[in-house]
Write a protein that holds these residues in place. Sequence first.
Motif, PDB file in Angstrom:
ATOM      1  N   ASN A  88     -13.671  -1.118   0.815  1.00  0.00           N
ATOM      2  CA  ASN A  88     -12.450  -0.304   0.828  1.00  0.00           C
ATOM      3  C   ASN A  88     -11.300  -0.994   0.114  1.00  0.00           C
ATOM      4  O   ASN A  88     -10.361  -0.339  -0.371  1.00  0.00           O
ATOM      5  CB  ASN A  88     -12.021   0.001   2.272  1.00  0.00           C
ATOM      6  CG  ASN A  88     -13.004   0.891   3.004  1.00  0.00           C
ATOM      7  OD1 ASN A  88     -13.876   1.503   2.391  1.00  0.00           O
ATOM      8  ND2 ASN A  88     -12.877   0.967   4.318  1.00  0.00           N
ATOM      9  N   ASN A  89     -11.356  -2.328   0.054  1.00  0.00           N
ATOM     10  CA  ASN A  89     -10.283  -3.081  -0.579  1.00  0.00           C
ATOM     11  C   ASN A  89     -10.182  -2.801  -2.081  1.00  0.00           C
ATOM     12  O   ASN A  89      -9.107  -2.957  -2.666  1.00  0.00           O
ATOM     13  CB  ASN A  89     -10.496  -4.585  -0.349  1.00  0.00           C
ATOM     14  CG  ASN A  89     -10.378  -4.962   1.118  1.00  0.00           C
ATOM     15  OD1 ASN A  89      -9.668  -4.310   1.883  1.00  0.00           O
ATOM     16  ND2 ASN A  89     -11.103  -5.991   1.521  1.00  0.00           N
ATOM     17  N   ILE A  90     -11.282  -2.388  -2.697  1.00  0.00           N
ATOM     18  CA  ILE A  90     -11.243  -2.026  -4.112  1.00  0.00           C
ATOM     19  C   ILE A  90     -10.298  -0.845  -4.313  1.00  0.00           C
ATOM     20  O   ILE A  90      -9.494  -0.815  -5.253  1.00  0.00           O
ATOM     21  CB  ILE A  90     -12.657  -1.676  -4.623  1.00  0.00           C
ATOM     22  CG1 ILE A  90     -13.596  -2.879  -4.486  1.00  0.00           C
ATOM     23  CG2 ILE A  90     -12.603  -1.204  -6.076  1.00  0.00           C
ATOM     24  CD1 ILE A  90     -15.053  -2.573  -4.799  1.00  0.00           C
ATOM     25  N   VAL A  91     -10.388   0.129  -3.397  1.00  0.00           N
ATOM     26  CA  VAL A  91      -9.541   1.324  -3.486  1.00  0.00           C
ATOM     27  C   VAL A  91      -8.091   0.963  -3.200  1.00  0.00           C
ATOM     28  O   VAL A  91      -7.176   1.389  -3.923  1.00  0.00           O
ATOM     29  CB  VAL A  91     -10.033   2.401  -2.502  1.00  0.00           C
ATOM     30  CG1 VAL A  91      -9.189   3.663  -2.617  1.00  0.00           C
ATOM     31  CG2 VAL A  91     -11.504   2.723  -2.748  1.00  0.00           C
ATOM     32  N   ARG A  92      -7.868   0.165  -2.163  1.00  0.00           N
ATOM     33  CA  ARG A  92      -6.494  -0.252  -1.852  1.00  0.00           C
ATOM     34  C   ARG A  92      -5.860  -0.957  -3.053  1.00  0.00           C
ATOM     35  O   ARG A  92      -4.717  -0.667  -3.433  1.00  0.00           O
ATOM     36  CB  ARG A  92      -6.501  -1.196  -0.641  1.00  0.00           C
ATOM     37  CG  ARG A  92      -6.888  -0.540   0.677  1.00  0.00           C
ATOM     38  CD  ARG A  92      -6.713  -1.498   1.843  1.00  0.00           C
ATOM     39  NE  ARG A  92      -7.035  -0.835   3.104  1.00  0.00           N
ATOM     40  CZ  ARG A  92      -8.192  -0.962   3.752  1.00  0.00           C
ATOM     41  NH1 ARG A  92      -9.133  -1.770   3.273  1.00  0.00           N
ATOM     42  NH2 ARG A  92      -8.411  -0.315   4.875  1.00  0.00           N
ATOM     43  N   ILE A 125       0.799  -1.221   0.000  1.00  0.00           N
ATOM     44  CA  ILE A 125       0.000   0.000   0.000  1.00  0.00           C
ATOM     45  C   ILE A 125       0.834   1.275   0.000  1.00  0.00           C
ATOM     46  O   ILE A 125       0.343   2.335  -0.388  1.00  0.00           O
ATOM     47  CB  ILE A 125      -0.978  -0.002   1.212  1.00  0.00           C
ATOM     48  CG1 ILE A 125      -2.082   1.046   1.052  1.00  0.00           C
ATOM     49  CG2 ILE A 125      -0.218   0.171   2.515  1.00  0.00           C
ATOM     50  CD1 ILE A 125      -3.024   0.783  -0.090  1.00  0.00           C
ATOM     51  N   ASP A 126       2.105   1.216   0.403  1.00  0.00           N
ATOM     52  CA  ASP A 126       2.927   2.431   0.430  1.00  0.00           C
ATOM     53  C   ASP A 126       3.433   2.702  -0.986  1.00  0.00           C
ATOM     54  O   ASP A 126       4.399   2.107  -1.458  1.00  0.00           O
ATOM     55  CB  ASP A 126       4.092   2.270   1.403  1.00  0.00           C
ATOM     56  CG  ASP A 126       4.747   3.603   1.737  1.00  0.00           C
ATOM     57  OD1 ASP A 126       5.160   4.321   0.797  1.00  0.00           O
ATOM     58  OD2 ASP A 126       4.840   3.936   2.931  1.00  0.00           O
ATOM     59  N   PHE A 127       2.795   3.616  -1.662  1.00  0.00           N
ATOM     60  CA  PHE A 127       2.906   3.824  -3.094  1.00  0.00           C
ATOM     61  C   PHE A 127       4.347   4.001  -3.573  1.00  0.00           C
ATOM     62  O   PHE A 127       4.851   3.247  -4.404  1.00  0.00           O
ATOM     63  CB  PHE A 127       2.072   5.057  -3.450  1.00  0.00           C
ATOM     64  CG  PHE A 127       1.810   5.253  -4.904  1.00  0.00           C
ATOM     65  CD1 PHE A 127       0.966   4.401  -5.594  1.00  0.00           C
ATOM     66  CD2 PHE A 127       2.381   6.310  -5.585  1.00  0.00           C
ATOM     67  CE1 PHE A 127       0.699   4.592  -6.937  1.00  0.00           C
ATOM     68  CE2 PHE A 127       2.133   6.511  -6.924  1.00  0.00           C
ATOM     69  CZ  PHE A 127       1.280   5.652  -7.599  1.00  0.00           C
ATOM     70  N   PHE A 128       5.050   4.982  -3.050  1.00  0.00           N
ATOM     71  CA  PHE A 128       6.387   5.303  -3.549  1.00  0.00           C
ATOM     72  C   PHE A 128       7.422   4.275  -3.102  1.00  0.00           C
ATOM     73  O   PHE A 128       8.372   3.992  -3.834  1.00  0.00           O
ATOM     74  CB  PHE A 128       6.796   6.711  -3.109  1.00  0.00           C
ATOM     75  CG  PHE A 128       6.004   7.800  -3.776  1.00  0.00           C
ATOM     76  CD1 PHE A 128       6.191   8.093  -5.114  1.00  0.00           C
ATOM     77  CD2 PHE A 128       5.043   8.514  -3.078  1.00  0.00           C
ATOM     78  CE1 PHE A 128       5.454   9.079  -5.748  1.00  0.00           C
ATOM     79  CE2 PHE A 128       4.290   9.495  -3.698  1.00  0.00           C
ATOM     80  CZ  PHE A 128       4.491   9.783  -5.039  1.00  0.00           C
ATOM     81  N   MET A 141      -1.674   0.516  -9.422  1.00  0.00           N
ATOM     82  CA  MET A 141      -1.063   1.675 -10.077  1.00  0.00           C
ATOM     83  C   MET A 141       0.429   1.741  -9.756  1.00  0.00           C
ATOM     84  O   MET A 141       1.258   2.031 -10.627  1.00  0.00           O
ATOM     85  CB  MET A 141      -1.748   2.959  -9.625  1.00  0.00           C
ATOM     86  CG  MET A 141      -1.199   4.224 -10.270  1.00  0.00           C
ATOM     87  SD  MET A 141      -1.665   4.364 -11.992  1.00  0.00           S
ATOM     88  CE  MET A 141      -3.288   5.118 -11.816  1.00  0.00           C
ATOM     89  N   GLY A 142       0.793   1.446  -8.503  1.00  0.00           N
ATOM     90  CA  GLY A 142       2.204   1.435  -8.128  1.00  0.00           C
ATOM     91  C   GLY A 142       2.987   0.389  -8.901  1.00  0.00           C
ATOM     92  O   GLY A 142       4.115   0.626  -9.335  1.00  0.00           O
ATOM     93  N   ALA A 143       2.378  -0.790  -9.108  1.00  0.00           N
ATOM     94  CA  ALA A 143       3.040  -1.851  -9.864  1.00  0.00           C
ATOM     95  C   ALA A 143       3.278  -1.428 -11.310  1.00  0.00           C
ATOM     96  O   ALA A 143       4.335  -1.696 -11.886  1.00  0.00           O
ATOM     97  CB  ALA A 143       2.202  -3.126  -9.816  1.00  0.00           C
ATOM     98  N   VAL A 144       2.292  -0.749 -11.900  1.00  0.00           N
ATOM     99  CA  VAL A 144       2.426  -0.300 -13.284  1.00  0.00           C
ATOM    100  C   VAL A 144       3.496   0.787 -13.385  1.00  0.00           C
ATOM    101  O   VAL A 144       4.360   0.754 -14.272  1.00  0.00           O
ATOM    102  CB  VAL A 144       1.067   0.207 -13.816  1.00  0.00           C
ATOM    103  CG1 VAL A 144       1.228   0.905 -15.166  1.00  0.00           C
ATOM    104  CG2 VAL A 144       0.092  -0.965 -13.939  1.00  0.00           C
TER     105      VAL A 144
END
Length: 553
Positions: free
Chosen positions: A337-341, A285-288, A347-350
């Motif tokens: 909420n899991n849909i948003v997570r 979940i930690d994007f960067f 997006m981070g993986a891409v």
Amino acid sequence: MCDKLPEIQQDRDKWQEKRSKLKDRDFKFETVSSMPVNDLYTPLDIPDFDHARDLGMPGSYPYTRGVQPNMYRGRFWTMRQFAGFATARESNERYKYLLSKGQTGLSVAFDMPTIMGYDSDHPRALGEVGRVGVAIDSLQDMETLFDGIPLDKVSTSMTTNAPASILWCMYIATGEKQGVPSEKLTGTIQNDILKEYIAQKSWIYPPEPSMRLITNIFEYACKHVPKWNTVSISGYHIREAGSTAVQELAFTLADGFAYVEAGMAAGLNVDDFAPRLSFFFNAHIDFFEEIAKYRAARRIWARRMKEKYGAKDPKSWLLRFHTQTAGCSLTAQQPENNIVRTAYEAMGAVLGGTQSLHTNSMDEVLALPTEKAVQIALRTQQIIAYETGVPNVIDPLAGSYYVEALTNKMEEEAEKYFAEIERRGGVLASIDQNFFQQEIADAAYHFQRAVDKKQRIVVGVNEFVNENESVDIDILKIDPQIELDQVARVQKLRQERDNNRVNGALEALRNAAQGTDNMIPFILDSVRAYATQGEIVQVLREVFGEYKEKPIF
């Protein structure tokens, strides 16, 4: 840029004077892995940054920016959904459903008896058949699983480790039945036994014979299944067990280096097998932090393969990886909420340059996903691909002071772990000493304590909780009759097959295992004779024994 650093330092000092008068939130600013995060990043945080050395161009050494020159402008990542439940017939229907919705690759989830090498009628399989994946006992089941799915047109990933060689042989034999030669098969077997000892714990044999099976697969694939990824070196399960991002990065790559060394020790040329090694990472979940992890992984792998292991083929330098969004980040509370997570993790993986992606369904924390939940998860990938514009630019975050500094920090911390693992005598010795296991346990404890103390907020769990809340979504239920039918099927198979042929094939496999021959041709012959997976595993278990983990306190 270096000649501008004094000027930038002056500007930062002036800014720091202003911002010091403002009060920050009462919060410990750090990544989800407890890595401290500065309030601002500037060129001062990457003073020695060298574009050619540290970044380069996409598709060029050291591959920080991606393994393909045009990345997603050429084609999107492979959209897979990890799927499998009940029997081969039900899973076959789910695969056809997913393919009809635009999925571009299959990823097989096996049930626990299959993963542990037990047939469905074994006493230890009772109550577990088809529960968390599909039950595959024999070539007959594998044929049903892929009935009507042309194996020369679909790439298949199979999440199996200790019995990977057997299920791979079943897939090869299924291709033969379809008229597809093994040279045309594409896909991946996870086949990463080292991470089983480290994190997931679904082992069968001790490490040494397990590594022999893996190098046998390397050798056989080079000659007969050249398009197949022979091992998916997996950090995913290390992260799911509670590790930090740095531990996931370091332990996964250390396992990868161990496989390279084992292949070379078995007499294989590194450039013959290394191009077919692939990786499997967690998208947390930690994007960067996640994006930096992927970029650092590519750079470390490329440098080690070229400089330490002497690989000459640039394909051996490429770290190609599949990503799955973090199951451990999902919550039973407020499951929508899991849909948003999942969307942010995907997006981070891409943005990190993944080659393949699985997005978790919102209900997976409760049960195997429903068709509706799976479709939402797949649509999440498709929205990123076709609507956001993110794939249109190659590595758009390159040059970000924060991302580059965090990538460097990831690499630096991983190198510390590599040095410690080497000091302990390597990966196998570190497993025997419970080094990896203890590091992961400590990290998991630290994270949970932070959640319990509300030092880390999990929405819907320890904050923003709805009173008198109940979970009200449909979940998938497995009919108990499924297990009875599967047990009857495998028992009928044993009665109807040519048991003399089966026994002869199993005895030949036993002799090969006791000697030094490559075992894959003998496993393949046993599979073609319709020996069950449990029967093949039992032969190898009698020769190699079972692994027992040393307890730690």
